[in-house]
Every structure is written in structure tokens, then in C-alpha cells.
Design a protein around this motif. Structure first.
Motif, PDB file in Angstrom:
ATOM      1  N   LEU A  93       0.835  -1.202   0.000  1.00  0.00           N
ATOM      2  CA  LEU A  93       0.000   0.000   0.000  1.00  0.00           C
ATOM      3  C   LEU A  93       0.871   1.254   0.000  1.00  0.00           C
ATOM      4  CD1 LEU A  93      -2.771  -0.934   2.598  1.00  0.00           C
ATOM      5  CD2 LEU A  93      -3.004  -0.839   0.112  1.00  0.00           C
ATOM      6  N   THR A  94       1.885   1.264   0.849  1.00  0.00           N
ATOM      7  CA  THR A  94       2.774   2.433   0.904  1.00  0.00           C
ATOM      8  C   THR A  94       3.483   2.633  -0.429  1.00  0.00           C
ATOM      9  OG1 THR A  94       3.115   2.010   3.258  1.00  0.00           O
ATOM     10  CG2 THR A  94       4.653   3.526   2.190  1.00  0.00           C
ATOM     11  N   GLY A  95       3.886   1.531  -1.058  1.00  0.00           N
ATOM     12  CA  GLY A  95       4.547   1.629  -2.355  1.00  0.00           C
ATOM     13  C   GLY A  95       3.651   2.175  -3.440  1.00  0.00           C
ATOM     14  N   ALA A  96       2.321   2.029  -3.271  1.00  0.00           N
ATOM     15  CA  ALA A  96       1.368   2.534  -4.266  1.00  0.00           C
ATOM     16  C   ALA A  96       0.908   3.955  -3.959  1.00  0.00           C
ATOM     17  CB  ALA A  96       0.153   1.607  -4.339  1.00  0.00           C
ATOM     18  N   HIS A  97       1.319   4.508  -2.817  1.00  0.00           N
ATOM     19  CA  HIS A  97       0.940   5.888  -2.489  1.00  0.00           C
ATOM     20  C   HIS A  97       1.695   6.860  -3.391  1.00  0.00           C
ATOM     21  CE1 HIS A  97      -0.089   9.433  -0.139  1.00  0.00           C
ATOM     22  NE2 HIS A  97       1.203   9.745  -0.080  1.00  0.00           N
ATOM     23  N   THR A  98       0.969   7.816  -3.940  1.00  0.00           N
ATOM     24  CA  THR A  98       1.582   8.842  -4.780  1.00  0.00           C
ATOM     25  C   THR A  98       1.825  10.087  -3.943  1.00  0.00           C
ATOM     26  OG1 THR A  98       0.412   7.991  -6.714  1.00  0.00           O
ATOM     27  CG2 THR A  98       1.346  10.203  -6.880  1.00  0.00           C
ATOM     28  N   PRO A  99       3.084  10.410  -3.633  1.00  0.00           N
ATOM     29  CA  PRO A  99       3.362  11.588  -2.801  1.00  0.00           C
ATOM     30  C   PRO A  99       3.177  12.877  -3.579  1.00  0.00           C
ATOM     31  CG  PRO A  99       5.411  10.566  -3.510  1.00  0.00           C
ATOM     32  CD  PRO A  99       4.305   9.679  -4.013  1.00  0.00           C
ATOM     33  N   GLY A 100       3.168  13.988  -2.844  1.00  0.00           N
ATOM     34  CA  GLY A 100       3.052  15.299  -3.483  1.00  0.00           C
ATOM     35  C   GLY A 100       1.930  16.137  -2.923  1.00  0.00           C
ATOM     36  N   ASP A 101       1.014  15.512  -2.147  1.00  0.00           N
ATOM     37  CA  ASP A 101      -0.076  16.245  -1.493  1.00  0.00           C
ATOM     38  C   ASP A 101       0.305  16.334  -0.009  1.00  0.00           C
ATOM     39  OD1 ASP A 101      -2.441  17.365  -0.669  1.00  0.00           O
ATOM     40  OD2 ASP A 101      -3.719  15.989  -1.806  1.00  0.00           O
ATOM     41  N   PRO A 102       0.716  17.509   0.482  1.00  0.00           N
ATOM     42  CA  PRO A 102       1.366  17.579   1.792  1.00  0.00           C
ATOM     43  C   PRO A 102       0.564  16.987   2.942  1.00  0.00           C
ATOM     44  CG  PRO A 102       1.670  19.632   0.603  1.00  0.00           C
ATOM     45  CD  PRO A 102       0.707  18.818  -0.203  1.00  0.00           C
TER      46      PRO A 102
ATOM     47  N   ARG B  36      -2.016   4.342   1.999  1.00  0.00           N
ATOM     48  CA  ARG B  36      -1.991   5.221   0.837  1.00  0.00           C
ATOM     49  C   ARG B  36      -3.215   6.128   0.861  1.00  0.00           C
ATOM     50  NH1 ARG B  36      -5.183   2.685  -3.820  1.00  0.00           N
ATOM     51  NH2 ARG B  36      -4.211   4.315  -5.059  1.00  0.00           N
ATOM     52  N   LYS B  37      -3.162   7.187   0.067  1.00  0.00           N
ATOM     53  CA  LYS B  37      -4.311   8.073  -0.092  1.00  0.00           C
ATOM     54  C   LYS B  37      -5.324   7.423  -1.014  1.00  0.00           C
ATOM     55  CE  LYS B  37      -5.541  12.772  -1.555  1.00  0.00           C
ATOM     56  NZ  LYS B  37      -6.231  12.612  -2.843  1.00  0.00           N
TER      57      LYS B  37
END
Length: 283
Positions: A207-216, A234-235
Motif C-alpha cells: 500500500l505504501t509503495g502505491a501511495h503517490t506523494p506530493g499532497d502535503p 496510501r491516499k
């Protein structure tokens, strides 16, 4: 309450009432059913009409005029069931706020389909949501299982969180932005293989690997949950969804509330869940 509202609006009890759970896409193609969804109460009438418990100030909507946003999925199911659409009164009750971004409309379509089938028999033509993973989850979910769906196939994958002393934690941040970016191709199949081989805890890092960062804000919520003991997350929609040991939940809740509340209009709302089964009809 849905039956009570139906009777208050239409003067008689519903003839059928069905509930369909939300299909939560842990990864694209790997879905669980949540304990919350949509309840649809239905009864025969001369002409189709729709009413929302959640948008009661809109009053009763007709299928033949402008269809409000909350009625679109039910209207599509009505129109696909028969030509012309069967005379049916529908009262729709969504059990969690749309602002969470977890409602796809598929759960409302599934509950409407079940209610119409109970009143009028099987549909005459193809169903507009038949291939939607969340729709298939709403109809076919089993407790302690996830569903792996591809076009034309559906597999129940063991996901017994209760036995593993784990929970799905949903962190509602109260944000308006609710887009969910696609996960990497093949992620769902790899996750299903990991679940079969190693059990539910194997899903956390995926799940963490599929999270797309960039939204603070979601990024900070996820990092806070991980630092406090969550196995991964993840979000999804306007929420952060994490997998967590039950023993870590009090610390995760405390950390999230402490760190996020100063930057939110209200403290984050936190829900815990186990994979739920598709529901039987209420009536």
C-alpha cells in the motif's frame, strides 16, 4: 431509518429494501467491502421517482426532468432495467459523507439493482455498472476476504484481518480534493499473491509503495501513521487508508489527532473496519 423516511415521504412502507457496501480499492483491482454503503428502499408507483435521505431539501426528483447528482446512478439503473423504466419509488440513503471520496456510486447502483430485481425481476438489458470493480464487490464480497477483479473474472482472496489482529484505518482529513491516482500495473495481482503466501500483513508495504506523494496533508498523515505503528497505507479519495495492528491503534489515533488538528478545520475523523460481506436484503 430508510424505511421510516420512505413511509413519511410516500405514505406507505417500502415493498423492498436492499443494502450494498462500499467497495474500497486498496489497489486497482484488489478491493474490499466496507461496513458502510447505500441503502435503497423501493416500492411500486405509476411513474419512477427518487428521493435522497442525505439531500432531503431537494424533494422528490422525477426521472424525466433534470436528474440531481445524487440520483444519477439510480437513474441509470432504472433506465437500463426496462424500456420504459419501471414505475418505482426509490429512497436512497448513503451511510457515509460523499466528501470522504470513498463513494463511487457503484454501491448505490448495486443497491438500486437489488431493489429493482426484487420488485420487477431481472433486468431486460445490460447493466451499466456490471464491470465496475466496486459494483462487483458490493454484490459478491465475503467477510475476511478481498476481491481480485479483472474483466470477466473475480477471485476471493483470503484477507482475515480479525485473525491477524489487524484493522483497516480510514483517516478522513476533511479535504475537498478527492482524486485517487492509478496504482502501478500489476500491483493488485502481486498483492494478491503476497496475501496468499504471507497473510494480511504483507499488504502494508505494498500500500505504501502505491501511495503517490506530493499532497502535503495526506503525505504527513501517512508518515504519522507509519511512525506510530501502521504497517502501510496510501491516499484513497479524500482519506488516507492504512493497515494497522489493533494494539497500535490508540497511539496512531493520538498521533494523528495531535499532529493534524492544528492544520484542519476540525480534528481528523478516524474509522476502523474489517472486510465486510455483501448484505442480504433488509425486507
Amino acid at each position: 431509518m430508510t424505511a421510516y423516511v420512505y413511509e413519511r415521504v410516500h405514505g406507505s412502507p417500502p415493498a423492498a429494501m436492499h443494502r450494498a457496501p462500499i467497495g474500497l480499492p486498496l489497489l486497482d483491482g484488489l478491493t474490499i467491502a466496507l461496513p458502510w454503503g447505500t441503502i435503497v428502499a423501493a416500492g411500486p408507483s405509476a411513474a419512477p421517482s427518487l428521493y435522497s435521505v442525505n439531500h432531503h431539501t431537494d424533494g422528490v426528483a422525477s426521472l424525466y426532468g433534470p436528474v440531481p447528482h445524487w440520483a444519477r446512478e439510480s437513474a441509470a439503473v432504472l433506465n437500463s432495467h426496462a424500456d420504459p423504466a419501471p414505475g418505482t419509488r426509490l429512497v436512497i440513503n448513503r451511510e457515509i459523507p460523499a466528501e470522504t471520496g470513498l463513494l463511487t456510486g457503484a454501491e448505490t447502483a448495486a443497491a438500486t439493482f437489488l431493489a429493482l430485481r426484487a420488485l420487477h425481476g431481472p433486468p431486460a438489458g445490460p447493466h451499466p455498472f456490471a464491470d465496475h470493480p466496486a459494483y462487483r464487490t458490493a454484490l459478491h464480497a465475503r467477510a475476511a476476504h478481498a476481491l481480485l477483479t479483472t474483466p470477466g473474472t473475480l477471485e476471493h482472496v483470503p484477507f482475515d484481518l480479525a485473525a491477524a489482529d489487524l484493522r483497516v484505518l480510514i483517516v478522513d482529513l476533511g479535504a475537498r480534493h478527492s482524486s485517487t491516482l492509478p496504482t502501478p500495473p500489476g500491483a493488485a495481482a502481486r498483492a494478491a499473491a503476497a496475501l496468499r503466501a504471507s497473510g494480511p500483513s504483507a499488504l502494508g508495504p505494498l500500500l505504501t509503495g502505491a501511495h503517490t506523494p506530493g499532497d502535503p496533508l495526506p503525505d504527513r498523515a501517512l508518515r504519522t501513521a507509519l511512525d506510530a505503528g501502521a504497517l502501510g497505507g496510501r491516499k484513497i479519495g479524500a482519506c488516507v487508508v492504512a493497515l494497522a495492528p489493533t494494539t497500535a491503534l490508540p497511539e496512531i489515533r493520538r498521533a494523528l489527532t495531535t499532529r493534524l488538528t492544528p492544520d484542519l478545520p476540525r480534528p481528523p475523523r478516524l474509522l476502523t473496519a474489517l472486510p465486510a460481506p455483501a448484505e442480504e436484503p433488509h425486507l
